[in-house]
Scaffold this motif. Structure first.
Motif: not given
Ligand SMILES: Nc1ncnc2c1ncn2[C@@H]1O[C@H](COP(=O)(O)OP(=O)(O)O)[C@@H](O)[C@H]1O
Ligand SMILES: [Mg+2]
Length: 318
Positions: A200-208, A214-218, A228-231, A234-238
């Protein structure tokens, strides 16, 4: 053509339940199961067409789609007949012989039918249930079916089937997430499920990565959610981990700091908790291969609601 074994389990009473794809020669026995099951129900008007089945009509239905036959210690105990018309599938004649009911045989047959349809890339499965049998309608609702139409007392119930993707490696799972970034937009909610270590987190990392946030997805361990705000404007990732949340109320109590309307929200362990976040959402279920030496993940994407049903072709292209 012989029967093909599809699944096998033990019933609570120790007998063996085998789910098989029937052979054409099984048509007469199947007709018998249908007539026994439907003949045992309270009378409704008009009578169900199932009572008019003959071995010939059953053989024709099997030839036009497929059957899922339940055998208990080798004896026919239940049947489901599936019709397939392009991406649309129909479930018919769900029958369990009296004496074999209330042991999960219908659920087991329907589950196998849905797996076979998913493997064939069908998109929607429908069935007709009679309003006179509210417990039957409730049973289908528990199996994810919703009412989409009615004629008289006959309700049409439908369920979206998942899009199934294969990810042999962690990089493939990340790539699917990265490409999913091209499909999502602000306001979207993704509910991810799958065991610990499923990906799940691996997929979220790709999405991010795909969203350019910005920011490491762990995996959030103590922090339940991270923004994780957009750089790239675009939209942030919550990114939320609902593992230790017991309810939607607890999820709502989290201060997500941003409006979900401006973000893409992915909730790990969200099944059963996060559905209240949005009317429409994308369900992602990640499953490991049954072979422990095989790192392949099967990623099932189920579109819920109009937003995601409309995006189905894009999901199929991932
Ligand atoms: N095909 C694959 N897809 C996703 N992850 C994989 C795959 N093969 C191996 N892995 C590994 O499995 C682990 C998945 O962990 P993670 O994404 O944190 O799972 P979850 O968030 O579902 O608990 C990672 O260590 C990843 O490298
Ligand atoms: Mg995780």
């Amino acid at each position: 053509m012989p029967q093909t074994l599809l699944a096998e389990t033990a019933l609570a009473d120790g007998r063996t339940l085998s789910i098989v794809e029937p052979a054409p020669a099984d048509a007469a026995a199947i007709c018998e199961v249908i007539r026994e099951a439907f003949g045992n129900r309270p009378v409704v008007d008009p009578p169900p067409p199932a009572l008019a089945e003959t071995p010939d009509t059953v053989a024709a239905a099997l030839a036009g789609g497929f059957g899922v036959l339940a055998l208990v210690d080798g004896r026919p105990a239940g049947i489901v007949i599936v019709s397939v018309d392009g991406p649309m599938a129909g479930i018919h004649r769900v029958s369990v012989r009296p004496g074999y009911q209330r042991q999960g045989i219908a659920s087991a047959m329907v589950e196998v039918a849905i797996e076979l349809l998913t493997a064939r890339a069908a998109s929607t499965v429908e069935l007709i249930a009679r309003e006179e049998f509210p417990q039957v309608v409730a049973w289908w609702r528990r199996h994810g079916f919703v009412e989409v139409g009615r004629r008289g007392t006959s309700l049409t119930l439908a369920r979206q089937l998942p899009v199934r993707l294969e990810a042999p490696t962690a990089e493939d799972t990340q790539d699917i997430g990265r490409r999913l970034a091209g499909v999502v937009r602000a306001g979207d909610v993704i509910i991810a499920s799958g065991d610990l270590g499923a990906g799940k987190t691996t997929l979220a990392q790709g999405l991010g990565a795909g969203l350019g946030v910005a920011g490491a997805i762990i995996s959030p361990t103590f922090v339940l959610s991270r923004v994780h705000p957009s750089t790239v404007g675009g939209p942030a990732l919550v990114h939320v981990d609902a593992y230790r949340l017991g309810s939607f109320a607890e999820l709502e109590d989290l201060d997500l700091e941003v409006s979900l309307d401006d973000s893409v929200t992915l909730v790990e362990w969200g099944a059963g908790i996060a559905e209240g976040l949005a009317e429409d959402y994308l369900e992602i279920d990640i499953r490991r291969s049954v072979d422990p030496d095989d790192e392949t993940r099967w990623i099932f994407l189920t579109p819920i609601g109009g937003r995601w049903t409309a995006a189905r072709p894009e999901l199929e292209a991932l």
